[in-house]
Design an enzyme around this catalytic site. Structure first.
Site, PDB file in Angstrom:
ATOM      1  N   ASP A 147       0.874  -1.173   0.000  1.00 23.34           N
ATOM      2  CA  ASP A 147       0.000   0.000   0.000  1.00 23.34           C
ATOM      3  C   ASP A 147       0.913   1.226   0.000  1.00 23.34           C
ATOM      4  O   ASP A 147       2.128   1.116   0.170  1.00 23.34           O
ATOM      5  CB  ASP A 147      -0.888  -0.017   1.257  1.00 23.34           C
ATOM      6  CG  ASP A 147      -1.773   1.215   1.351  1.00 23.34           C
ATOM      7  OD1 ASP A 147      -2.351   1.608   0.325  1.00 23.34           O
ATOM      8  OD2 ASP A 147      -1.868   1.824   2.443  1.00 23.34           O
TER       9      ASP A 147
ATOM     10  N   CYS B 191      -3.635  -1.049  -1.994  1.00 24.06           N
ATOM     11  CA  CYS B 191      -3.955   0.357  -2.275  1.00 24.06           C
ATOM     12  C   CYS B 191      -4.923   0.426  -3.460  1.00 24.06           C
ATOM     13  O   CYS B 191      -4.634  -0.112  -4.532  1.00 24.06           O
ATOM     14  CB  CYS B 191      -2.660   1.098  -2.605  1.00 24.06           C
ATOM     15  SG  CYS B 191      -2.909   2.816  -3.039  1.00 24.06           S
TER      16      CYS B 191
ATOM     17  N   GLU C 145      -6.189   9.352   9.219  1.00 22.74           N
ATOM     18  CA  GLU C 145      -4.813   9.232   9.728  1.00 22.74           C
ATOM     19  C   GLU C 145      -4.592  10.073  10.981  1.00 22.74           C
ATOM     20  O   GLU C 145      -3.725   9.765  11.795  1.00 22.74           O
ATOM     21  CB  GLU C 145      -3.806   9.564   8.617  1.00 22.74           C
ATOM     22  CG  GLU C 145      -3.862   8.480   7.558  1.00 22.74           C
ATOM     23  CD  GLU C 145      -2.643   8.363   6.681  1.00 22.74           C
ATOM     24  OE1 GLU C 145      -1.725   9.187   6.812  1.00 22.74           O
ATOM     25  OE2 GLU C 145      -2.621   7.437   5.850  1.00 22.74           O
TER      26      GLU C 145
ATOM     27  N   HIS D  62      -8.613   3.425   3.561  1.00 20.47           N
ATOM     28  CA  HIS D  62      -8.943   4.024   4.856  1.00 20.47           C
ATOM     29  C   HIS D  62     -10.439   3.978   5.193  1.00 20.47           C
ATOM     30  O   HIS D  62     -10.819   4.093   6.355  1.00 20.47           O
ATOM     31  CB  HIS D  62      -8.506   5.501   4.883  1.00 20.47           C
ATOM     32  CG  HIS D  62      -7.015   5.678   4.844  1.00 20.47           C
ATOM     33  ND1 HIS D  62      -6.244   5.205   3.819  1.00 20.47           N
ATOM     34  CD2 HIS D  62      -6.176   6.303   5.710  1.00 20.47           C
ATOM     35  CE1 HIS D  62      -4.965   5.529   4.053  1.00 20.47           C
ATOM     36  NE2 HIS D  62      -4.903   6.193   5.187  1.00 20.47           N
TER      37      HIS D  62
HETATM   38  N1  DGL Z   1      -4.045   3.794  -0.054  1.00 22.03           N
HETATM   39  C1  DGL Z   1      -4.714   4.815  -0.830  1.00 22.03           C
HETATM   40  C2  DGL Z   1      -5.915   4.207  -1.547  1.00 22.03           C
HETATM   41  O1  DGL Z   1      -6.453   3.195  -1.129  1.00 22.03           O
HETATM   42  C3  DGL Z   1      -5.144   5.989   0.037  1.00 22.03           C
HETATM   43  C4  DGL Z   1      -3.984   6.800   0.560  1.00 22.03           C
HETATM   44  C5  DGL Z   1      -3.182   7.482  -0.523  1.00 22.03           C
HETATM   45  O2  DGL Z   1      -3.718   8.339  -1.250  1.00 22.03           O
HETATM   46  O3  DGL Z   1      -2.017   7.135  -0.670  1.00 22.03           O
HETATM   47  O4  DGL Z   1      -6.328   4.738  -2.557  1.00 22.03           O
END
Ligand code: DGL
Length: 265
Positions: free
Chosen positions: A6, A69, A149, A183
């Protein structure tokens, strides 16, 4: 080992589901906290680092890769599947699409995610390819990642932002909502309270974990089960922000991690 990556700490919500459905497997996790957020990065940037991280995980004995991610799933997963032929690469989009298609009755589906995920239009394309009569409503929610966060889960600012973001989707009468960002599962309860009670909210990580479980049952020799006394491995490319809070929320405990940035220089 199961390799999961991620842009940072958010992918721990995916680890949580993997551990729930596959408790016997060892995980190696890489959070690219030195370069987050991916949600506002260009596709070429996300592809470049997704490739480096995948390579790094495979060199460390990962036998399958999970792109936790959603932004990297949108911008880089097809590229990775092509580049690392023969390696099972799982991403967050296809499981969510399958589940949403099976769920919706009025064929109106909402998607919330980062700007990168929404701008990629991949969900829209895949949904309409599966069923051209669907109506897809997408909403970028760029402020939710920093609020999560900061640990501001039930803060009034977060509630107001959720109301603002969800209002247009509510107005369209969606009956299914995809949480297309690592998130957002941490906000699921609040999202369910704000959106109409009859809207089904989908956490892609849960569907993905079930699919990986089936895949490993069908391919029992691909990934060895965890040896007694082994630990999961968590790596971050920079000191992860508020990891204590996020790991408490995901696992009810702190996790040990190593800071390592293998791609610098
Ligand atoms: N991990 C990202 C997503 O799931 C969210 C955080 C970021 O923008 O890096 O899209």
């Amino acid at each position: 080992m199961i390799g999961i990556f991620d842009s940072g700490v958010g992918g721990l919500t995916v680890v949580k589901e993997i551990l729930r459905y596959l408790p016997d497997y060892q995980i190696i996790y890489f959070g690219d906290s030195a370069r987050l957020p991916y949600g506002t990065r260009s596709a070429s940037f996300v592809k470049k680092y997704s490739e480096k991280i995948t390579d790094w995980l495979l060199c460390r004995n990962a036998k399958i890769i999970i792109v936790a991610c959603n932004t990297a799933s949108s911008l880089a997963a097809d590229f990775l599947k092509n580049k690392f032929k023969g390696v099972p690469v799982f991403e967050m989009i296809n499981p969510a699409i399958t589940e949403a298609l099976a769920t919706t009755k009025n064929k109106k589906i909402g998607i919330i995610g980062t700007r990168g995920t929404i701008k990629s239009n991949l969900y829209q394309q895949k949904f309409l390819k599966a069923d051209p009569s669907l109506q897809i409503f997408s909403q970028p929610c760029p402020l939710l990642v920093p609020l999560v966060e900061e640990g501001m889960l039930d803060d009034k600012v977060t509630i107001e932002m959720l109301k603002t973001y969800l209002q247009p989707l509510k107005k369209e009468g969606i009956d299914t909502l995809v949480l297309a960002c690592t998130h957002y599962p941490l906000l699921k309860k609040m999202i369910e309270d704000i959106i109409d009670f009859d809207v089904k909210v989908i956490n892609p990580a849960e569907i993905l974990a079930k699919q990986v479980k089936t895949y490993l049952e069908e391919n029992p020799f691909l990934v060895k089960k965890m040896k007694k006394g082994s630990q999961h491995k968590f790596f971050f490319s920079d000191e992860p922000y508020n990891i204590e809070k996020i790991s408490q929320l995901c696992f009810n405990k702190k996790i040990n991690f190593i800071v390592k940035n293998p791609f610098d220089g």
